[in-house]
Each structure stands twice: as C-alpha cells, then as structure tokens.
Design an enzyme around this catalytic site. Structure first.
Site, short mmCIF file in Angstrom:
data_model
loop_
_atom_site.label_atom_id
_atom_site.label_comp_id
_atom_site.label_asym_id
_atom_site.label_seq_id
_atom_site.Cartn_x
_atom_site.Cartn_y
_atom_site.Cartn_z
N ARG A 213 0.80 -1.06 -0.07
CA ARG A 213 -0.09 -0.03 -0.17
C ARG A 213 0.83 1.28 -0.10
O ARG A 213 0.75 2.30 -0.63
CB ARG A 213 -1.04 0.01 1.15
CG ARG A 213 -2.02 -1.04 1.00
CD ARG A 213 -3.04 -0.82 2.36
NE ARG A 213 -2.73 -1.28 3.51
CZ ARG A 213 -2.87 -2.71 4.02
NH1 ARG A 213 -3.59 -3.34 3.20
NH2 ARG A 213 -2.76 -2.94 5.14
N PHE A 229 -10.11 -6.71 -7.08
CA PHE A 229 -10.33 -7.50 -5.65
C PHE A 229 -10.06 -6.59 -4.54
O PHE A 229 -9.01 -6.77 -3.74
CB PHE A 229 -9.21 -8.94 -5.62
CG PHE A 229 -9.31 -9.53 -6.88
CD1 PHE A 229 -10.20 -10.58 -6.98
CD2 PHE A 229 -8.45 -9.41 -7.87
CE1 PHE A 229 -10.26 -11.47 -8.19
CE2 PHE A 229 -8.61 -10.31 -9.20
CZ PHE A 229 -9.39 -11.28 -9.43
N SER A 252 -16.37 -8.64 -5.08
CA SER A 252 -17.31 -9.42 -5.32
C SER A 252 -18.18 -9.58 -4.17
O SER A 252 -19.45 -9.76 -4.19
CB SER A 252 -17.12 -10.82 -5.81
OG SER A 252 -16.34 -11.48 -4.78
N ALA A 280 -14.45 -10.08 -10.87
CA ALA A 280 -13.24 -9.13 -11.59
C ALA A 280 -12.93 -9.74 -12.85
O ALA A 280 -12.69 -8.89 -13.77
CB ALA A 280 -12.22 -9.26 -10.64
N ASP A 297 -5.13 -8.46 -6.87
CA ASP A 297 -4.87 -9.01 -5.65
C ASP A 297 -6.00 -10.02 -5.42
O ASP A 297 -6.80 -9.93 -4.51
CB ASP A 297 -4.72 -7.77 -4.60
CG ASP A 297 -4.20 -8.46 -3.20
OD1 ASP A 297 -3.59 -9.57 -3.37
OD2 ASP A 297 -4.74 -7.78 -2.25
N CYS A 337 -1.09 -15.09 -3.59
CA CYS A 337 -1.12 -15.29 -1.86
C CYS A 337 -1.40 -16.79 -1.94
O CYS A 337 -2.09 -17.08 -1.07
CB CYS A 337 -1.96 -14.39 -1.29
SG CYS A 337 -3.74 -14.37 -1.72
N1 SAH Z 1 -6.62 -6.09 -1.82
C1 SAH Z 1 -7.06 -6.40 -0.89
C2 SAH Z 1 -7.37 -7.69 -0.60
C3 SAH Z 1 -7.88 -8.72 -1.40
S1 SAH Z 1 -8.29 -10.05 -0.79
C4 SAH Z 1 -6.47 -5.37 0.44
O1 SAH Z 1 -5.40 -5.19 0.18
O2 SAH Z 1 -7.25 -5.45 1.27
C5 SAH Z 1 -9.24 -10.86 -2.24
C6 SAH Z 1 -10.52 -10.13 -2.46
O3 SAH Z 1 -11.25 -10.63 -3.52
C7 SAH Z 1 -11.74 -10.54 -1.49
O4 SAH Z 1 -12.18 -9.42 -1.00
C8 SAH Z 1 -12.60 -11.24 -2.24
O5 SAH Z 1 -13.99 -11.00 -1.58
C9 SAH Z 1 -12.56 -10.96 -3.38
N2 SAH Z 1 -13.07 -11.81 -4.65
C10 SAH Z 1 -12.90 -13.05 -4.53
N3 SAH Z 1 -13.10 -13.45 -5.74
C11 SAH Z 1 -13.66 -12.48 -6.49
C12 SAH Z 1 -14.01 -12.33 -7.98
N4 SAH Z 1 -14.24 -13.33 -8.69
N5 SAH Z 1 -14.26 -11.20 -8.27
C13 SAH Z 1 -14.03 -10.01 -7.68
N6 SAH Z 1 -13.52 -10.24 -6.15
C14 SAH Z 1 -13.39 -11.48 -5.90
#
Ligand code: SAH
Length: 392
Positions: A213, A229, A252, A280, A297, A337
């Site tokens: 960040r 995400f 999502s 996404a 992410d 991750c």
């Molecule tokens: N970038 C964030 C953490 C991301 S964790 C941070 O730094 O705080 C991954 C995220 O993707 C989660 O919030 C989850 O709800 C979301 N997610 C999971 N599958 C998804 C999809 N297919 N499309 C969009 N979001 C998704």
C-alpha cells in the site's frame, strides 16, 4: 514423574524434524504411546529411539504434530508465553513498523507459535486459533495476550475450516473487554480505515499488504487507478492519498465494497470513484477504460498443489486482461497469495500474459510480506505472498 505421550516416527521419517521443520504428518508416525489427548504435549522420537523434540498433538488431523522445540528437555506452556512476549516485543521495537496502530503480533510458525495468529487493530487484539494445541489453552492464551499487549479488548475469530481439520469446536467471541459496536478505526501511515473484526475477511484487514500500500501511494500521483479484488479499499485509499486522479474498485463481496466506499469517503472525499460489485474476471472482459495503475490482488487461487495449473491460468487471464486495460507506462501491482505459487512461477505466469498481450513489460520490483509477517527459515510453507511491480 509425569507421564508423557510419545510419538514414534517411522524409519527415515525423522529427516524433516532434524532439519527443524515444525510439521509431522500422520504418514510419518509409526505409533503413539500414551494418552492421545487433543493438543497435549508430546515427545517425539525417531524409530531408533532418539528424542527429537516436543510438540502439540492433533489426533484427528493429517498434520499430526506441530513441533515447538527440537530441544531434549521437556518444555511447558511457559515456552508459549515467552514466545508470545518475544513476538510482541519485536514488533514494538521494529523500526520498519512505525506510524501504524495495526500490526500482526503473532504469525504462527513464523514466530514459533504454530496454530496461532494474532493481529492488533488499535486497542483491539484479534486472535485466530487454527490448531487444537492452542485451542485447548485459549483462556490461558487470552490472559497471556492481555498481559503482553496491554490492549483493552481481545476477540477470537473462528476459523471453520481449521476447526474441521483439527476436530475442534469453532469459537468466536470476546476474550476480554468489550468489543466495540461496528468496525474498528485504525490509522496506517496516515491512511484511515475501518476494520470489521467480527465479520470481515481474515481477522478483518489485509495487514500483509501494508508495504505494498505504501508503494501504491508513492506511485499513484495523477494516475487513474483500477483496484481489482479491492476488499475494503486498502489499495484505493493509499492511491487516493498518493494523488490518484480517479479510482475504480472491483469486488465480489458487497459488504466489503460498502466498507471500501466508507473508507474512501473518509480519506478522499470528492475523488472520482467507481465501486463495481462484480466478478473481476467478467468486469475485465467488458471494461473499456484505460488505467495508469492497476492492482491485481486475487484471493488464494491455489490452496493445494493440484490447484496450481488451474490457478496459474486464472492469474494469467487476470494479468492478460489487466494489461489490455493498461495505458502506456502503466504500473501493474500483481499478487499471488498461495504458497504453491512462488515468485519464480508467478514471474513465469506474468511472462505468459505479457507474451500473449504483445506488450513489453518490465519487472521493477519483487514484493513479499512486511516484517510483522516473518517467515521462519525452517518453514518455507509460511511464505505465501508474492508480488510483482511491473510497468507496461
Ligand atoms: N486487495 C485487498 C485484499 C484482497 S483479498 C486488500 O489489500 O485489502 C481478495 C478479495 O477478492 C476479497 O475481498 C474477495 O472478496 C474478493 N474476490 C474473490 N473472488 C472474486 C472475484 N471473482 N471477483 C472479484 N472479487 C473477488
């Protein structure tokens, strides 16, 4: 003399433990002598009878013993308390952890405390217990954590899948003090977030992306940002405070996105922002905007080794479409991750996406977790977060 349960390994299955790896899988165990009480201390012996160390027994789990020491002397719970105090003290003394009130205090095997994760959000300490050896000590652990942190509130987050694996009950609730109503406000390097410690993901926030960040903030000036995400807007808030000209968040989970909207409004009111509650991958296929900073992410796509080929395709797909949305000179901050996707493999995946897209891509930096997420050198599985800063 106190009776100690003994775990005797099969011939040659002592190698990992001699290399100080903290896990004994059920297949390595020849027999268990004595009471198989969930979470009790056990002494581990080689097939030849040599004492290799001591750990906690998980009778129902494929991960049968988590080692806490390779010493010959029998430890007691004081060892755990000492390690907790050491972990908390190291964070307090760590120069790279300045200017934030949200820190991971205990990182399981990384701090010699398998089965225990503890995060601090301002005055609220959130513990997640993933092994029965810690679970059965939960009240005692709460007292140790309270004393070591001086925090006003302790809260335990349930981990249903760990509970299933370990054959233990799922617990969620206060450990001490009164959990505040609503999300907990934190301030990280000038970024103000509200963290849902009760229903949010992980323990409420992705503390492991703190350094990333910071990087996003440094790179964002004047840039149109796409935060894929986004969860509660961690990266978008950083980019906004770093001078981004607009942000688009794709997520999502509706509650996560709602919190992202609040977080963004609190930090950068008036910044043009789009909140997209969608898959996404679908979004990327249809979106026609271009961006100058894209964060990718996704959640762990490969939890097991056999998921790696499918996960690699999903990562590649996301990167390919992200490249298609990248303006010339755009930065891409991309993460995986999962332990099974290491930095090398991730770079190959990015290479595949770059090749297919026809874009020239430069790798500027390889990224990993921040210093409050230490990885024990004995336990490479603890290394799960890898990232690439690229420029297209
Ligand atoms: N970038 C964030 C953490 C991301 S964790 C941070 O730094 O705080 C991954 C995220 O993707 C989660 O919030 C989850 O709800 C979301 N997610 C999971 N599958 C998804 C999809 N297919 N499309 C969009 N979001 C998704």
């Amino acid at each position: 003399m106190q009776l100690v349960t003994e775990v005797v390994l099969k011939p040659t299955r002592d190698r990992a433990i001699r290399r100080r790896h903290p896990w004994i899988l059920s297949g390595a165990v020849d027999r268990i002598e004595g009471a198989e009480e969930p979470g009790c201390w056990v002494r581990v012996r080689s097939a030849e009878g040599e004492v290799l160390g001591y750990g906690h027994l998980s009778p129902g789990s494929a991960l049968r013993v988590r080692m806490l020491t390779t010493g010959k002397e029998a430890p007691d719970d004081d060892l755990i308390a000492e390690r907790i105090r050491l972990a908390v003290g190291r964070r307090a003394a760590q120069p790279l952890l300045g200017d934030t009130d949200a820190v991971r205090l205990v990182n399981a095997e990384g701090d010699g405390l398998p089965g225990l994760v503890v995060d601090r959000y301002a005055d609220v300490v959130v513990a997640k217990i993933t092994a029965v050896g810690m679970h059965r000590r939960r009240e005692w652990l709460a007292a140790v954590l309270r004393e070591a942190t001086g925090a006003g509130v302790g809260f335990e987050r349930a981990d249903a899948s760990a509970a299933r694996r370990e054959g233990m009950s799922t617990e969620q609730g206060p450990l001490w003090g009164m959990v505040p109503d609503g999300p907990v406000p934190i301030c990280e390097r000038g970024r103000r977030y509200r963290v849902d410690v009760i229903a949010g993901q992980k323990t409420g926030f992705y503390l492991d992306q703190r350094d990333a960040r910071d990087l996003a903030a440094s790179l964002a000036d004047g840039r149109r940002v796409l935060d894929l995400f986004s969860y509660s807007g961690g990266f978008s808030v950083a980019a906004a405070l770093g001078g981004a000209s607009a942000v688009t968040l794709v997520e999502s989970s509706a509650p996560a996105l709602a919190l992202a909207e609040e977080n963004l409004a609190a930090n950068a009111p008036g910044l043009p922002a789009r909140f997209v509650n969608r898959d996404a991958h679908d979004f990327l296929r249809e979106d026609r905007e271009s961006y100058d900073l894209i964060v990718v992410d996704p959640p762990p796509l490969a939890r097991r080794r056999r998921d790696v080929p499918r996960a690699s395709r999903a990562y590649k797909d996301a990167l390919f479409y992200a490249l298609a949305r990248s303006a010339p000179g755009a930065y891409l901050l991309a993460f995986a991750c999962s332990h099974s996707i290491d930095a090398d493999l991730f770079r190959k995946i990015a290479f595949g996406a770059a090749l297919d897209s026809g874009r020239a891509v430069q790798v500027l930096r390889v990224l990993g977790p921040p210093v409050d997420h230490p990885v024990s050198i004995d336990h490479p599985e603890g290394n799960y977060l890898t990232g690439l800063l690229m420029q297209a």
